[in-house]
Design an enzyme around this catalytic site. Structure first.
Site, PDB file in Angstrom:
ATOM      1  N   SER A 697       0.793  -1.229   0.000  1.00 44.01           N
ATOM      2  CA  SER A 697       0.000   0.000   0.000  1.00 44.01           C
ATOM      3  C   SER A 697       0.830   1.285   0.000  1.00 44.01           C
ATOM      4  CB  SER A 697      -0.973  -0.013   1.188  1.00 44.01           C
ATOM      5  OG  SER A 697      -0.246   0.059   2.382  1.00 44.01           O
ATOM      6  N   LYS A 740      -6.937   3.487   8.786  1.00 45.32           N
ATOM      7  CA  LYS A 740      -5.979   4.464   8.288  1.00 45.32           C
ATOM      8  C   LYS A 740      -6.557   5.876   8.343  1.00 45.32           C
ATOM      9  CE  LYS A 740      -3.432   1.372   5.224  1.00 45.32           C
ATOM     10  NZ  LYS A 740      -3.296   0.870   3.854  1.00 45.32           N
TER      11      LYS A 740
END
Ligand code: ADP
Length: 809
Positions: A697, A740
């Protein structure tokens, strides 16, 4: 014969009667062997034969004995006029000739009265002394053999006072030599021969006795050690009993009786009962000092303490459960809703065959305490089984009893601890359980525990009888999904809990953490009042986490300080001066300097530095910075920061993409220029070098960092991004979006760049107040990313205006 019998009867009654009979032994079989066993058999046969028929005179020995009949005895079960006569020898006789064979034998005999020892024969004197000492030796041995006292005193008497001839006779009869030897002594009417023979026979017998005694004592010595303790214990018990101090539980018999009672009370299943009976039987045959005894005893204790049939009755009321969950936990609306649905189905179906709930989320978000709330809503007992670090299958399933120190597994231990067969078991950190290895496969064992089709006959290796786990309600918790083995994951229904925002934390603190800590510290409600701003300060300045565990710890710190203050004021009679309020300034004095500076906007910006969003191993989100720098070199790429394989590959993809598009991005001046990259080295570093990082990511952040480095443009530090990239520049979705974003919010980020295919994760999960504060933009490819990262500026030249460069995606 009748006449004879009458004389016999008379003589028996009259002690002074002169009526004597001659007793003559039967001759041994003709080809005499020295084998004593044969001769002994012979003597036995002789007695039986003589009972049944009369022996011809030719078979009778020539020497015998004149004897007085002392007693007549009818043999046990004997019929008719048959008797045993007990006789006492008077003197040796020699049968000179048989005169009548009539109803009974009559013979002429020579009588040999007991000879007197001549005083002047030195040889005979010496022999007599030697005989006496042999007699003493025999006496000592016989004493050790614990012969009847009567026999010993008689022997002693003879040694001390009897004539040498009688002593020789007695010694020989005491040692029971073979038949022929006995005859030899009978024949020896001469004193010298008799003594010599007697010394010979007795010495030989003494020798044999000594050898057998030696063998006996070595065997006994071996047995002794084991038995000594037992005998001592028995004696100790006897003494204690005598003193009235007997400890009932300590004796073996009572111990077993107690165990039997407990096993009966335990309501064992038929299989368990069979095993228990078998082991009880073994235990009774065992010696308590045997090592095995304790093993069997412990096993039986385990059997008696497993709740085979004991259970609590559920007090399930959905309304109750709802208020219980509400009371214990702030927020978590979807989670609570799902738990209530689960409980409702449980109530309607009344069995546990549904999927297992798995609460998934970072530490300190209340997974364990939700499990506890479920248990108390159901009125069930709660037990937490910590699976973190379980590597060995035996920890779950138990060790076989053949191993030293074997124990049942965690499941059986848990059942014993709660004492009921329908508790709530929280399988904590199921993602940390080990997989197939040298020590078996713990996750496969768990699979059996969680499978409703199999778990009514769960086999613990130690107990070795099927355990019924079908009434147990299992709830699992995990930080991450990836490490959970797929079959195990398949059994479970995941409920995600993804960390709290600062506002939520303040609410949780006000409603739950603070009141809890106040009572923990012995204070009364209202004795510590922390303002909302102060709570927010604690959360932002002193903690950096998804859950509330450290937050709670810091609040505890404040309560401790207030407890000291209160106690001081109380002791000194200055109660009025105590102030329950805690302000932001007080926080600074109590907790010291702020531990975390979350104001990201204060960071200086540099080309080559980009803020990424990460998802850590514990399941909480966080921000991370990516730094890139260049230097003269040979076109090498260096990567540091404890990176995994996947993240390294992302870095390589990024640099390749940047190189492929360097002219278009304005990094090189000609599309054919190749020296730019071959003359410099690039180094990329992920700070917090000690924390391992991996995953795809970071791709978009890596490309952005490189473009920023080579184009000397800065990306604002309050812009964070996440997403996987392909070599062709496409952006792919990634996991952990909610965590996140919440972490980005905590860190003060105001803009987040996300893959557009992650839009669904944002819409559903992310709290509204977070979405209001953070601008979320969605991207499909690297060009979109760059445009968003550099504040909408298009830093590249459109491919259509460049000749010879491949078109844009
Ligand atoms: P986990 O098992 O997820 O690591 P815990 O269940 O041990 O976390 O929770 C840590 C502490 O935080 C507990 O004291 C718990 O009561 C508290 N807590 C967590 N979330 C909440 C919440 N939503 N409401 C109230 N208290 C909470």
């Amino acid at each position: 014969t009748a006449q004879l019998m009458q004389r016999i009867y008379k003589s028996v009654d009259n002690k002074d009667s002169k009526f004597l009979v001659g007793c003559v032994p039967v001759k041994p079989p003709v080809p005499t062997t020295t084998n004593s066993e044969q001769t002994n058999n012979f003597s036995k046969k002789v007695t039986e034969e003589t009972l049944n028929q009369s022996t011809p005179t030719s078979d009778l020995h020539e020497y015998g004995c004149a004897a007085r009949i002392i007693r007549l005895e009818r043999p046990v079960g004997g019929k008719g006029g048959r008797f045993f006569a007990v006789v006492e020898g008077i003197a040796r006789i020699h049968i000179d000739q048989y005169v009548s064979g009539g109803p009974y034998l009559e013979a002429e005999v020579t009588v040999y009265p007991e000879p007197v020892m001549p005083n002047d024969d030195q040889e005979l004197q010496d022999l007599a002394i030697s005989l006496k000492s042999t007699g003493r030796e025999l006496f000592i041995i016989l004493q050790d053999l614990k012969l009847p006292v009567q026999m010993l005193t008689q022997l002693q008497r003879f040694i001390d006072g009897a004539s040498a001839g009688s002593l020789a006779d007695l010694l020989v009869s005491t040692v029971e030599p073979p038949y022929e030897e006995k005859l030899r002594i009978l024949d020896a009417h001469d004193l010298k021969t008799r003594m010599t023979n007697a010394i010979d026979i007795v010495t030989r017998q003494i020798h044999i006795l000594k050898i057998s005694q030696k063998i006996h004592s070595t065997v006994e010595g071996k047995l002794d050690k084991k038995h000594k303790e037992f005998y001592l214990r028995q004696q100790l018990n006897a003494i204690k009993e005598e003193l009235g101090e007997r400890d009932d539980s300590s004796t073996e018999g009572d111990d077993i009786a107690d165990l039997t009672r407990r096993l009966q009370a335990a309501g064992l299943t038929p299989e368990a009962d069979k095993a228990a009976q078998r082991e009880l039987k073994r235990l009774k045959r065992m010696h308590p000092t045997q090592a095995e005894y304790q093993i069997v005893r412990t096993y039986l204790e385990w059997l008696s303490e497993i709740p085979w049939s004991k259970g609590t009755s559920d007090t399930m009321d959905i309304d109750n459960a709802r208020s219980q969950l509400e009371e214990d936990h702030y927020g978590l609306e979807t989670v609570k809703k799902r738990i209530l649905e689960f409980l409702a189905v449980l109530k309607l179906k009344d069995d546990m065959k549904g999927p297992i709930l798995c609460l998934l989320g970072p530490p300190g978000v209340g997974k364990t305490s939700l499990g506890k709330s479920i248990a108390s809503a159901l009125g069930r007992k709660f037990h937490r089984i910590s699976l973190g670090g379980v590597r060995d299958e035996a920890e779950i399933r138990g060790h076989r009893r053949t191993y030293l120190g074997a124990m049942p597994g965690l499941i059986a231990q848990g059942l014993r601890r709660v004492g009921v067969n329908n508790p709530v078991f929280l399988l904590d950190e199921i993602d940390k359980v080990g997989h197939l290895s040298l020590h078996g496969d713990p996750s496969a064992a768990l699979l059996e525990v969680l499978d409703p089709e199999q778990n009514n006959t769960f086999n613990d290796h130690y107990l070795n009888v099927p355990l019924d786990l079908s009434k147990v309600l299992f709830i699992a918790t995990a930080n991450q999904i990836d490490p959970i083995s797929p079959p195990l994951l398949d059994r479970m229904e995941l409920i995600r809990i993804s960390g709290y925002t600062f506002e939520e934390k303040v609410h949780i603190a006000k409603r739950h953490l603070l009141p809890k800590q106040i009572t923990y510290h012995g204070l009364k409600p209202g004795y510590v009042k922390i303002s909302d701003e102060a709570l927010l300060k604690i959360a932002t300045g002193y903690t950096c986490e998804a859950g509330v565990r450290n937050f709670e710890r810091e609040i505890a710190g404040v309560c401790r300080a207030k407890a000291v203050e209160y106690a001081y004021a109380n002791d000194n009679g200055k109660k009025d001066t105590y102030r329950p309020e805690v302000t932001i300034n007080d926080i600074m004095t109590i907790l010291g300097m702020e531990k975390f500076c979350n104001d990201i906007a204060e960071r200086t910006t540099d080309p080559g530095v980009v803020t990424g969003l990460a998802w850590t191993a514990t399941g909480s989100g966080g921000i991370l910075f990516i730094e890139a720098t260049q230097m003269p070199g040979k076109g090498n790429l260096q990567l540091t920061g404890k990176l995994g394989e996947v993240i390294k590959e992302s870095a390589q993809i990024s640099i390749s993409w940047v190189r492929a598009h360097s002219f278009q991005l304005g990094i090189t001046t000609a599309s054919t220029e190749s020296t730019f990259f071959s003359q410099r080295d690039v180094h990329i570093h992920f700070p917090s070098g000690a924390v391992a990082k991996d995953g795809p990511s970071a791709g978009v952040a890596l490309i952005t960092a490189l473009v920023s480095l080579f184009t000397h443009r800065c990306v604002p530090p309050t812009t964070a991004m996440t997403g996987e990239i392909t070599l062709r520049g496409q952006v792919l979705p990634v996991g952990g979006i909610k965590e996140k974003i919440i972490a980005a919010h905590r860190a003060g980020i105001d803009k987040v760049i996300l893959p557009s295919r992650n839009r669904k994760d944002v819409d559903g999960d992310v709290p509204v107040n977070v979405k209001e504060k953070i601008k979320i933009v969605y991207v499909d490819n690297v060009y979109d990313v760059l445009q968003e990262a550099f504040d909408g500026e298009k830093i590249w030249v459109e491919p259509s205006s460049i000749v010879g460069v491949e078109s844009r995606l």
